[in-house]
Enzyme design. Sequence first.
Site, short mmCIF file in Angstrom:
data_model
loop_
_atom_site.label_atom_id
_atom_site.label_comp_id
_atom_site.label_asym_id
_atom_site.label_seq_id
_atom_site.Cartn_x
_atom_site.Cartn_y
_atom_site.Cartn_z
CB SER A 113 -0.89 0.02 1.25
OG SER A 113 -1.54 1.26 1.39
CE1 TYR A 158 -4.26 -2.75 4.95
CE2 TYR A 158 -3.50 -0.49 4.62
CZ TYR A 158 -3.89 -1.71 4.11
OH TYR A 158 -3.91 -1.89 2.74
#
Length: 252
Positions: free
Chosen positions: A138, A151
């Site tokens: 990400s 996360y």
Amino acid sequence: MKLTGNTIFITGGASGIGRALAEALHQRGNKVIIAGRRRGHLDAVIAANPGMEAIELDITDPASIERVAKQLIAQHPALNVLINNAGIMQIDEVGGKIDDALLTATIDTNVLGPIRMTSALIEHLKTKQGAVVAYTSSVLAFVPLAVSGIYSSTKAALHSYVLSQRFMLRNSGVRVLEIAPPWVRTELLNSQEAEQAMPLDQFIAETMEVLGTDVDEVLVEGAKPFRANVGPNEHGFVNGFNEQALALFGAA
């Protein structure tokens, strides 16, 4: 990587980016096997894509990973591409008391799962032409989202692991790729309708175009400003550091 003629295993392939990648690669003439925990979702994907296959996998369970790896090698000996895509994202509170179940589930799924999955298949992949291990990380690996700090930190950990694995496999014939999406309209955080997020079909179109080149990091245009946050020449610095370390410690 080459975009046709592969046998590809994709974790988290029943929804979101994983499903869209699986379908795009399936349409290009690859044998695609998807994995996930939800049998009903898997069945829906393969019903919509004749010729695609699916296998149930709990990416947080080491025994499940070992079972699936053995099954893949036995049933699909031509397997040459692994895409570690499974992941979960939740809002957390890193400024306060962390929910331990959230912490454990996120690390198990986003970090331990892909490391274990690759470990279970890597010796097989070393024997294959055009072998690729890819990880979906990400842009939050480079610019963390504070309200989802756990996360973000797992994706930073995954990016670090990719750099190390790519270096260690540099002479093996196995390419190690990192796909780092920006915010995309998927089920993560119920982002399907978020206007600021990138449409999934646009993301996949741009990603496939980049994936077909010889780059190690697959970045759409919207991801590049986040990636630049770490500064120039990261790979050169990391590789130079590791070359010195090999000389010091005598590792192969």
